[in-house]
Enzyme design. Structure first.
Site, PDB file in Angstrom:
ATOM      1  N   GLY A  94       0.743  -1.246   0.000  1.00  0.00           N
ATOM      2  CA  GLY A  94       0.000   0.000   0.000  1.00  0.00           C
ATOM      3  C   GLY A  94       0.764   1.281   0.000  1.00  0.00           C
ATOM      4  O   GLY A  94       1.914   1.332  -0.361  1.00  0.00           O
ATOM      5  N   SER A  95       0.117   2.339   0.394  1.00  0.00           N
ATOM      6  CA  SER A  95       0.641   3.678   0.569  1.00  0.00           C
ATOM      7  C   SER A  95      -0.151   4.694  -0.208  1.00  0.00           C
ATOM      8  O   SER A  95      -1.360   4.788  -0.043  1.00  0.00           O
ATOM      9  CB  SER A  95       2.123   3.763   0.240  1.00  0.00           C
ATOM     10  OG  SER A  95       2.658   4.877   0.915  1.00  0.00           O
ATOM     11  N   ARG A  96       0.484   5.428  -1.148  1.00  0.00           N
ATOM     12  CA  ARG A  96      -0.170   6.604  -1.719  1.00  0.00           C
ATOM     13  C   ARG A  96       0.384   6.898  -3.108  1.00  0.00           C
ATOM     14  O   ARG A  96       1.549   6.651  -3.395  1.00  0.00           O
ATOM     15  CB  ARG A  96       0.080   7.783  -0.779  1.00  0.00           C
ATOM     16  CG  ARG A  96      -0.263   9.149  -1.297  1.00  0.00           C
ATOM     17  CD  ARG A  96      -0.049  10.150  -0.188  1.00  0.00           C
ATOM     18  NE  ARG A  96      -0.040  11.514  -0.643  1.00  0.00           N
ATOM     19  CZ  ARG A  96       0.041  12.563   0.155  1.00  0.00           C
ATOM     20  NH1 ARG A  96       0.121  12.391   1.457  1.00  0.00           N
ATOM     21  NH2 ARG A  96       0.038  13.784  -0.327  1.00  0.00           N
TER      22      ARG A  96
END
Length: 228
Positions: A196-198
């Site tokens: 995940g993350s952005r």
């Protein structure tokens, strides 16, 4: 620009194949040992239940739905990731443009698909990877201080768009498939952020925004903006 698709019909992303195989072997070994070595089976059943949940989450991380954008892609900017909109604002971008840009950011949660798609059709002009910190991805400083990969794309209409993959507190592995000089298209995978993350998208000021703060996005399906 002729749209030559390079789609791979896979349900589990290649980036997760090794991790899922090793995870399956280790969990199977752990549960097998507990089953055969313990007379009282309750600890085995508890461990088995936890193992199934953990493995289910791992499979969820690496699932790879096949998506084809429906409609004309001219001047369209699609969401490069599943998640929710956490930033829509004009910012001063200092690493490439050195001017004012519209930034739209998508945060990927633990249950989201973690593959990333190209947000626009065009030509990849530049790709860079910068080491950095691993702060929580929704913090404003994450865009410029966390480890990140930056992809610069020039659209057929002459607009320059920047997509930035950002690592977070858990995500420590960014994979970027983009190569300078190659054509890129909506529907193609731009990369993958393990766990995940952005993803940030930087657009020209004046671009029409088609999403709202907090809105959920579906990668390669949700139209987040229209270029002028």
């Amino acid at each position: 620009m002729n749209k030559i698709k390079k789609l791979k019909k896979i349900r589990i992303h290649n980036e997760g194949a090794h991790i899922l195989l090793v995870g399956a072997l280790l969990l199977s070994l752990l549960n097998g040992v507990m089953y055969w070595c313990l007379e009282w089976k309750m600890p085995f059943y508890i461990t088995l239940a936890i193992s199934l949940v953990l493995y289910g989450l791992m499979v969820n991380f690496f699932r790879c739905p096949i998506r084809i954008f429906k409609g004309d892609t001219e001047k369209i900017v699609v969401a490069p990731a599943d998640g929710r909109i956490v930033v829509i604002e004009e910012v001063d971008e200092h690493e490439y443009f050195h001017d004012r840009r519209l930034m739209i950011s998508i945060f990927m949660g633990i249950t989201n698909v973690h593959a990333n798609w190209y947000p626009v059709d065009g030509i990849v002009k530049k790709v860079t990877h910068q080491k950095g910190r691993f702060m929580k991805a929704w913090l404003p400083k994450a865009s410029t201080e966390n480890e990140r990969s930056t992809i610069i794309i020039e659209t057929p209409e002459g607009h320059t768009v920047m997509a930035r993959q950002i690592a977070g507190a858990v995500a420590r592995r960014i994979v970027t498939y983009a190569e300078p000089g190659e054509d890129c298209y909506i529907d193609e995978h731009m990369g993958f952020i393990k766990f995940g993350s952005r993803v940030d998208v930087y657009l020209p000021v004046g671009t029409e925004v088609c999403v709202k703060m907090g809105q959920s996005t579906t990668g390669n399906e949700t139209v987040i903006a229209r270029l002028k």
